[in-house]
Design an enzyme around this catalytic site. Structure first.
Site, PDB file in Angstrom:
ATOM      1  N   CYS A 105       0.820  -1.210   0.000  1.00 34.12           N
ATOM      2  CA  CYS A 105       0.000   0.000   0.000  1.00 34.12           C
ATOM      3  C   CYS A 105       0.859   1.269   0.000  1.00 34.12           C
ATOM      4  O   CYS A 105       1.495   1.578  -1.003  1.00 34.12           O
ATOM      5  CB  CYS A 105      -0.990  -0.029   1.154  1.00 34.12           C
ATOM      6  SG  CYS A 105      -2.394   1.091   0.892  1.00 34.12           S
ATOM      7  N   HIS A 209      -3.450  -5.134   0.544  1.00 33.58           N
ATOM      8  CA  HIS A 209      -2.981  -5.484   1.893  1.00 33.58           C
ATOM      9  C   HIS A 209      -3.025  -7.000   2.107  1.00 33.58           C
ATOM     10  O   HIS A 209      -3.938  -7.526   2.755  1.00 33.58           O
ATOM     11  CB  HIS A 209      -3.845  -4.789   2.951  1.00 33.58           C
ATOM     12  CG  HIS A 209      -3.545  -3.343   3.132  1.00 33.58           C
ATOM     13  ND1 HIS A 209      -2.634  -2.878   4.056  1.00 33.58           N
ATOM     14  CD2 HIS A 209      -4.032  -2.251   2.500  1.00 33.58           C
ATOM     15  CE1 HIS A 209      -2.578  -1.558   3.987  1.00 33.58           C
ATOM     16  NE2 HIS A 209      -3.418  -1.151   3.050  1.00 33.58           N
ATOM     17  N   GLU A 211      -1.355  -8.720   4.105  1.00 31.61           N
ATOM     18  CA  GLU A 211      -1.224  -9.079   5.528  1.00 31.61           C
ATOM     19  C   GLU A 211      -2.573  -9.299   6.190  1.00 31.61           C
ATOM     20  O   GLU A 211      -2.671 -10.013   7.204  1.00 31.61           O
ATOM     21  CB  GLU A 211      -0.415  -8.010   6.284  1.00 31.61           C
ATOM     22  CG  GLU A 211      -1.188  -6.757   6.663  1.00 31.61           C
ATOM     23  CD  GLU A 211      -1.355  -5.751   5.543  1.00 31.61           C
ATOM     24  OE1 GLU A 211      -1.806  -4.619   5.840  1.00 31.61           O
ATOM     25  OE2 GLU A 211      -1.047  -6.071   4.387  1.00 31.61           O
TER      26      GLU A 211
END
Length: 235
Positions: A105, A209, A211
């Site tokens: 990001c 994202h 994660e």
């Protein structure tokens, strides 16, 4: 030995704060994460880069446009110049040392700017063509829209697919890739979703994202796994 990953983190009210998904994703892929301290001491940052096996650039607030030669526009959000300075120094030193870099990001934008590229301060006011919803209203682990991956890119090699879905939480984006970098994925509206270095063994930035997705998304796990594996390998 598990590789050691230097992780950049947001600073909020003089506190360094990072969502646990970032650290959990690194640990889950088989590495040890450490948050890089805020400092402008180049000698200290040089030592940090020498000690770590890879650099992980996390998400966060907007980037100061003066870092890429522009004045702020109305659509620009909060900026943290001290973080911009830290990450610029880290990126330069990591690229010079050929250390693996994975950026998400804000990280992909910072990576591109530090390497000599530019970016959109606000895609919704600067891109004339119709856009997707890049700041999704769905939960963070929801796969929001598809991306198209460039054939024979590092990202295709990792994912094993030329198209897959990602989540999306941004209003800034890479405009033109830095010298030595290529665009390796775009959304259907043309917004850049991934870039990678053509000169280094593993330098990858993604706009989404992963994660937030590793628990239920195999491609996200593959990306973190490939990053950690690159950090295990020595030049």
């Amino acid at each position: 030995m598990q590789p050691i990953i230097g992780v950049t983190a947001p600073i909020i009210e003089n506190r360094v704060s990072l969502h646990t998904d970032n650290m959990d994703s690194i640990v889950g892929a088989g590495a040890i994460p450490f948050i890089v301290p805020y400092t402008e001491q180049e000698e200290l940052l040089t030592q940090i880069i020498q000690q770590i096996d890879g650099l992980f650039l996390t998400g966060g607030v907007d980037i100061d446009p003066t870092f890429f030669g522009e004045e702020p526009i109305p659509g620009l959000g909060e900026v943290r110049p001290e973080r911009d300075k830290l990450e610029t120094l880290l990126i330069h030193k990591a690229l010079e040392a050929n250390k693996p870099i994975f950026a998400i990001c804000r990280g992909i934008q910072m990576l591109n700017v530090a390497a000599g590229g530019n970016m959109y301060q606000d895609i919704y006011s600067q891109v004339e063509s119709p856009l997707l919803q890049h700041a999704q209203k769905a939960p963070r682990d929801h796969l929001s829209h598809f991306i198209k991956v460039k054939e024979k890119s590092l990202l295709e090699k990792i994912a094993g697919k030329l198209s897959f879905k990602v989540n999306s939480f941004h209003h800034q984006a890479v405009k033109d890739p830095a010298p030595g970098f290529s665009v390796s994925a775009t959304a259907s509206d043309g917004v850049v979703e991934a870039i990678e270095s053509m000169k280094h063994r593993f330098v990858l930035g993604v706009q989404w994202h992963p994660e937030n997705l590793v628990k239920n998304d195999s491609i996200s796990r593959k990306i973190f796994g490939a990053f950690v594996e690159a950090c295990r390998q020595k030049d």
